[in-house]
Design a protein around this motif. Structure first.
Motif, mmCIF file in Angstrom:
data_model
loop_
_atom_site.group_PDB
_atom_site.id
_atom_site.type_symbol
_atom_site.label_atom_id
_atom_site.label_comp_id
_atom_site.label_asym_id
_atom_site.label_seq_id
_atom_site.Cartn_x
_atom_site.Cartn_y
_atom_site.Cartn_z
ATOM 1 N N ASP A 124 38.993 44.431 34.111
ATOM 2 C CA ASP A 124 38.526 45.740 34.072
ATOM 3 C C ASP A 124 37.352 46.363 34.429
ATOM 4 O OD1 ASP A 124 39.509 48.746 32.868
ATOM 5 O OD2 ASP A 124 38.455 48.254 31.244
ATOM 6 N N TRP A 125 36.145 45.642 34.293
ATOM 7 C CA TRP A 125 35.147 45.888 34.954
ATOM 8 C C TRP A 125 35.247 45.755 36.496
ATOM 9 C CZ3 TRP A 125 31.999 42.963 38.229
ATOM 10 C CH2 TRP A 125 30.775 43.507 38.598
ATOM 11 N N ALA A 126 35.844 44.704 37.022
ATOM 12 C CA ALA A 126 35.865 44.626 38.599
ATOM 13 C C ALA A 126 36.590 45.753 38.957
ATOM 14 C CB ALA A 126 36.451 43.297 38.785
ATOM 15 N N LEU A 127 37.701 46.185 38.283
ATOM 16 C CA LEU A 127 38.507 47.008 38.967
ATOM 17 C C LEU A 127 37.645 48.496 39.241
ATOM 18 C CD1 LEU A 127 42.130 46.764 37.294
ATOM 19 C CD2 LEU A 127 41.522 46.547 39.625
ATOM 20 N N GLY A 128 36.562 48.659 38.263
ATOM 21 C CA GLY A 128 35.973 49.950 38.274
ATOM 22 C C GLY A 128 34.587 49.872 39.413
ATOM 23 N N VAL A 129 34.392 48.920 39.836
ATOM 24 C CA VAL A 129 33.314 48.590 40.746
ATOM 25 C C VAL A 129 33.747 49.465 41.908
ATOM 26 C CG1 VAL A 129 32.059 47.038 42.552
ATOM 27 C CG2 VAL A 129 32.694 46.336 40.066
ATOM 28 N N PRO A 130 32.852 50.634 41.963
ATOM 29 C CA PRO A 130 32.994 51.553 43.196
ATOM 30 C C PRO A 130 33.271 50.999 44.669
ATOM 31 C CG PRO A 130 31.010 52.063 42.081
ATOM 32 C CD PRO A 130 31.544 50.896 41.561
#
Length: 90
Positions: free
Chosen positions: A33-39
């Motif tokens: 979930d965090w990685a998918l949110g990396v700009p």
């Protein structure tokens, strides 16, 4: 806004360290979930290194999120041929 808020803006990784009894599967899900949110345009590998540097001084090294973050830094295995008709015809 602190430095950690820049590369963990939703606090997902921070909160994972605070969850008592969390396991590796949950940590992998949170990391995804965090990685998918990396700009876009940011180097995810560098962001993971920053997370490790920040949290390694605050939480025990045996926490499953550290294992997950370390795995994210590991090199991906080289792709192998998967087979199929085209592979047999060469």
């Amino acid at each position: 806004m602190s430095d950690i808020d820049v590369f963990d803006p939703k606090g997902l990784i921070r909160e994972s360290f605070r969850i008592e009894g969390i396991g590796a599967p949950e940590c992998r899900s949170i990391f995804l979930d965090w990685a998918l949110g990396v700009p876009s345009g940011r180097d995810t590998r560098q962001e993971v290194e920053k997370l490790l540097a920040h949290y390694s001084t605050r939480y025990p090294a045996e926490h499953p999120m550290f294992e997950t973050l370390q795995a994210a830094l590991a090199e991906a295995p080289a792709p192998t041929r998967r087979g199929g008709r085209r592979g047999r015809m060469l």
